[in-house]
Design a protein around this motif. Structure first.
Motif, short mmCIF file in Angstrom:
data_model
loop_
_atom_site.label_atom_id
_atom_site.label_comp_id
_atom_site.label_asym_id
_atom_site.label_seq_id
_atom_site.Cartn_x
_atom_site.Cartn_y
_atom_site.Cartn_z
N PHE A 101 68.18 40.25 59.89
CA PHE A 101 66.81 40.41 59.53
C PHE A 101 66.00 41.12 60.56
O PHE A 101 65.88 41.04 61.50
N PRO A 102 65.68 42.46 60.21
CA PRO A 102 65.29 43.64 61.09
C PRO A 102 63.65 43.65 61.10
O PRO A 102 63.16 43.16 60.28
N PRO A 104 69.16 45.34 49.62
CA PRO A 104 69.23 44.20 50.88
C PRO A 104 70.29 43.15 50.62
O PRO A 104 71.23 42.91 51.63
N ALA A 105 70.60 42.73 49.49
CA ALA A 105 71.35 41.62 49.13
C ALA A 105 73.08 42.25 49.41
O ALA A 105 73.85 41.58 50.19
N ALA A 106 73.26 43.46 48.80
CA ALA A 106 74.72 43.95 49.12
C ALA A 106 74.86 44.38 50.65
O ALA A 106 75.78 44.35 51.12
N SER A 107 73.72 45.00 51.20
CA SER A 107 73.98 45.28 52.72
C SER A 107 73.96 44.25 53.70
O SER A 107 74.35 44.60 54.87
N ARG A 108 73.56 42.97 53.43
CA ARG A 108 73.31 41.80 54.22
C ARG A 108 72.24 42.15 55.35
O ARG A 108 72.39 41.73 56.42
N PHE A 109 71.19 43.08 54.91
CA PHE A 109 70.27 43.64 55.84
C PHE A 109 68.95 43.32 55.05
O PHE A 109 68.67 44.03 54.26
N VAL A 130 61.48 36.60 61.88
CA VAL A 130 62.11 35.43 62.57
C VAL A 130 62.23 34.28 61.74
O VAL A 130 63.28 33.67 61.57
N PRO A 131 60.78 33.83 61.08
CA PRO A 131 61.02 32.86 60.28
C PRO A 131 61.74 32.99 59.04
O PRO A 131 62.53 32.07 58.56
N HIS A 132 61.89 34.26 58.58
CA HIS A 132 62.61 34.48 57.35
C HIS A 132 64.30 34.42 57.72
O HIS A 132 64.81 33.70 56.80
N ALA A 133 64.51 34.76 58.69
CA ALA A 133 65.94 34.32 59.23
C ALA A 133 66.19 32.88 59.25
O ALA A 133 67.42 32.42 58.73
N ALA A 172 68.17 37.17 63.83
CA ALA A 172 66.68 37.63 63.78
C ALA A 172 66.47 38.51 64.98
O ALA A 172 66.60 38.34 66.14
N TYR A 173 65.94 39.69 64.37
CA TYR A 173 65.53 40.80 65.51
C TYR A 173 64.03 40.68 65.74
O TYR A 173 63.24 40.46 64.69
N PHE A 174 63.80 40.83 66.90
CA PHE A 174 62.39 40.92 67.43
C PHE A 174 62.31 41.36 68.89
O PHE A 174 63.31 41.65 69.43
N GLY A 175 61.08 41.60 69.25
CA GLY A 175 60.96 42.54 70.60
C GLY A 175 60.03 41.61 71.34
O GLY A 175 59.81 40.55 71.06
#
Length: 343
Positions: free
Chosen positions: A74-75, A108-113, A124-127, A145-148
């Protein structure tokens, strides 16, 4: 207890030769695509762009530990290197930066991204939601979950980490601490000076690693994913790196930070650092690095040309995928838009 010192401070992890070569090629390709993207913005093709320069090791090396068959990333808006490492269609990914479609034109579903998320802390909450669902259905996957560092101060991030800790969700929280939350330095928005140290409050391990050390990042991510898969619950990784370019092409970092700091971090560039280690351990020779440069440049040029040539979507798509059942107001707006474009 959480580890708040970078892994690189002790014994340095190493990458297997084949993995090191894959990591180097992807990092270099991400750098070249990034350079082409900045050029496209300067030429007016992209309205804006956010550079990942200096964060290639944090993104690519960590992503290469993700299993694209079962995990889900989850970017934010800066994870181009993660997308590349996971095999996402890159022109489709870059289409979001050209403002052709929200979140990009890849699957997104096929890429898993997941689709690009420009809300600070939004992925983050989505992940966590995906991870809880995966556990409830008995699936084998983990969420990342990606975040800064700036997003680490958002309430959504704290709530998501607490929820994940309480429910033992299979998720890895991956913070790229690039020292600057746009124009705000760490010391003015991260109490205690460490994002990793906060993990203890949510009942999970927290580890700080040298985000410019590809092997250290890969090892930390692989360990966290294995822990989640084995039922150990969530983990928090803080990859200590630096955003050497402006926050975006609309930003002027000279207004808030010292050029000497930028220059010092450019000397810690993760790509030459990985090359030096590969040369030292025999993972790569001059022929490999020459070929990698050629392949990276060719891939970057192909992505540039494809996204620049992609057709613009029909304007009517402004009104699709908004509501499952269009409202009267949305229908009215669409009629007004149609009347205006047909004048």
């Amino acid at each position: 207890m959480p580890t708040t010192e970078p892994t690189g401070a002790g014994a340095r992890p190493a990458l297997a030769p084949e993995l090191a070569r894959r990591c180097y090629l992807d990092m270099l390709t991400a750098r070249r695509i990034d350079e082409e993207a900045v050029a496209l913005q300067r030429q007016g093709v992209f309205p804006a762009y956010v550079s990942l320069r200096g964060q290639e090791a944090a993104q690519v090396a960590g992503a290469l530990a993700i299993d694209a068959e079962r995990d889900f990333a989850f970017p934010t808006y800066r994870e181009m290197g993660v997308a590349l490492a996971l095999g996402v269609d890159m022109p489709g990914y870059m289409a979001s930066h050209r403002a052709l479609w929200h979140g990009g034109l890849y699957d997104p579903a096929a890429s898993r991204f997941a689709p690009i998320n420009a809300v600070v802390g939004g992925p983050v909450p989505h992940a966590v939601g995906w991870a809880v669902g995966e556990r409830l259905r008995g699936g084998p996957g983990c969420a990342v979950a990606y975040f800064g560092d700036g997003a680490s101060s958002e309430g959504d991030v704290h709530e998501a980490m607490n929820f994940a800790g309480v429910y033992g969700a299979p998720v890895v929280f991956f913070c790229q601490n690039n020292r600057w939350a746009l124009s705000v330095p760490n010391e003015r928005q991260v109490a205690g000076g460490s994002v990793a140290a906060r993990a203890a409050g949510y009942g999970m391990p927290g580890t700080a690693v040298d985000g410019n050390d590809a092997a250290a990042v890969h090892t930390a991510m692989a360990e966290a994913l294995e822990r989640a898969r084995s039922g150990g619950g969530p983990s928090l990784i803080e990859a200590l790196t630096y955003r050497v370019e402006p926050h975006s092409t609309s930003d002027d970092p000279t207004r808030y930070r010292d050029l000497a700091e930028e220059h010092a971090w450019r000397e810690r560039d993760p790509i030459p650092a990985l090359r030096a280690r590969m040369e030292a351990d025999g993972s790569g020779d001059e022929a490999f690095f020459t070929e990698a440069e050629k392949r990276a440049a060719e891939r970057a040029e192909a992505v540039r040309d494809a996204v620049a040539a992609a057709p613009e979507p029909d304007g009517s798509e402004l009104f699709t995928h908004v509501f499952r059942e269009p409202t009267e107001e949305l229908a009215r707006q669409r009629r007004v838009w149609r009347e205006e474009v047909e004048l």
